[in-house]
Design a protein around this motif. Structure first.
Motif, PDB file in Angstrom:
ATOM      1  N   UNK A   1      29.328  47.072  43.413  1.00 55.75           N
ATOM      2  CA  UNK A   1      29.199  45.926  42.509  1.00 55.75           C
ATOM      3  C   UNK A   1      30.344  44.962  42.806  1.00 55.75           C
ATOM      4  N   UNK A   2      30.030  43.681  42.950  1.00 56.97           N
ATOM      5  CA  UNK A   2      31.049  42.650  43.113  1.00 56.97           C
ATOM      6  C   UNK A   2      30.858  41.615  42.015  1.00 56.97           C
ATOM      7  N   UNK A   3      31.947  41.277  41.340  1.00 53.40           N
ATOM      8  CA  UNK A   3      31.912  40.266  40.279  1.00 53.40           C
ATOM      9  C   UNK A   3      32.835  39.121  40.655  1.00 53.40           C
ATOM     10  N   UNK A   4      32.535  37.939  40.147  1.00 57.41           N
ATOM     11  CA  UNK A   4      33.394  36.763  40.367  1.00 57.41           C
ATOM     12  C   UNK A   4      33.920  36.297  39.025  1.00 57.41           C
ATOM     13  N   UNK A   5      35.218  36.103  38.963  1.00 59.15           N
ATOM     14  CA  UNK A   5      35.863  35.637  37.736  1.00 59.15           C
ATOM     15  C   UNK A   5      35.931  34.114  37.760  1.00 59.15           C
ATOM     16  N   UNK A   6      35.102  33.474  36.939  1.00 59.18           N
ATOM     17  CA  UNK A   6      35.085  32.014  36.863  1.00 59.18           C
ATOM     18  C   UNK A   6      36.004  31.484  35.765  1.00 59.18           C
ATOM     19  N   UNK A   7      36.691  32.372  35.072  1.00 55.00           N
ATOM     20  CA  UNK A   7      37.613  31.963  34.013  1.00 55.00           C
ATOM     21  C   UNK A   7      38.915  31.442  34.634  1.00 55.00           C
ATOM     22  N   UNK A   8      39.771  30.863  33.792  1.00 53.83           N
ATOM     23  CA  UNK A   8      41.046  30.341  34.279  1.00 53.83           C
ATOM     24  C   UNK A   8      42.204  31.320  34.084  1.00 53.83           C
ATOM     25  N   UNK A   9      41.876  32.580  33.832  1.00 56.38           N
ATOM     26  CA  UNK A   9      42.879  33.623  33.662  1.00 56.38           C
ATOM     27  C   UNK A   9      42.327  34.938  34.206  1.00 56.38           C
ATOM     28  N   UNK A  10      43.186  35.881  34.461  1.00 53.28           N
ATOM     29  CA  UNK A  10      42.769  37.196  34.936  1.00 53.28           C
ATOM     30  C   UNK A  10      41.880  37.872  33.891  1.00 53.28           C
ATOM     31  N   UNK A  11      40.781  38.439  34.336  1.00 49.72           N
ATOM     32  CA  UNK A  11      39.830  39.116  33.455  1.00 49.72           C
ATOM     33  C   UNK A  11      39.395  40.431  34.077  1.00 49.72           C
TER      34      UNK A  11
END
Length: 84
Positions: free
Chosen positions: A18-28
């Protein structure tokens, strides 16, 4: 989110990348529930994998592993995903 085709590991368990992309402006971090099904949609297993501490704007990966041996053609379906 990207989910690769399930494979059987040396121990007979089904694994799914599974690969996810973090589109937020902080670490998630992410929790992803995968339902492992037969081609006709019968639920064979459900697993949850976490992808921890993905930096803003970056991707992270993890491998989900079935809780028992599965045989035949196994499909992976994302049941739910939570970013936190």
């Amino acid at each position: 989110m990207t989910v690769v085709t399930p494979k059987t590991d040396a121990d007979g368990r089904t694994t799914v990348g599974v690969t996810v992309r973090n589109t937020a402006d902080a670490t998630k971090s992410f929790a992803v529930q995968l339902n492992l099904t037969s081609p006709d949609g019968t639920l064979l297993d459900a697993v949850v994998v976490t992808v921890d501490d993905v930096p803003a704007g970056r991707s992270g990966s993890a491998t989900a592993r079935s809780s028992h041996d599965l045989s035949g053609d196994v499909r992976a379906v994302v049941a739910r995903a939570v970013r936190y």
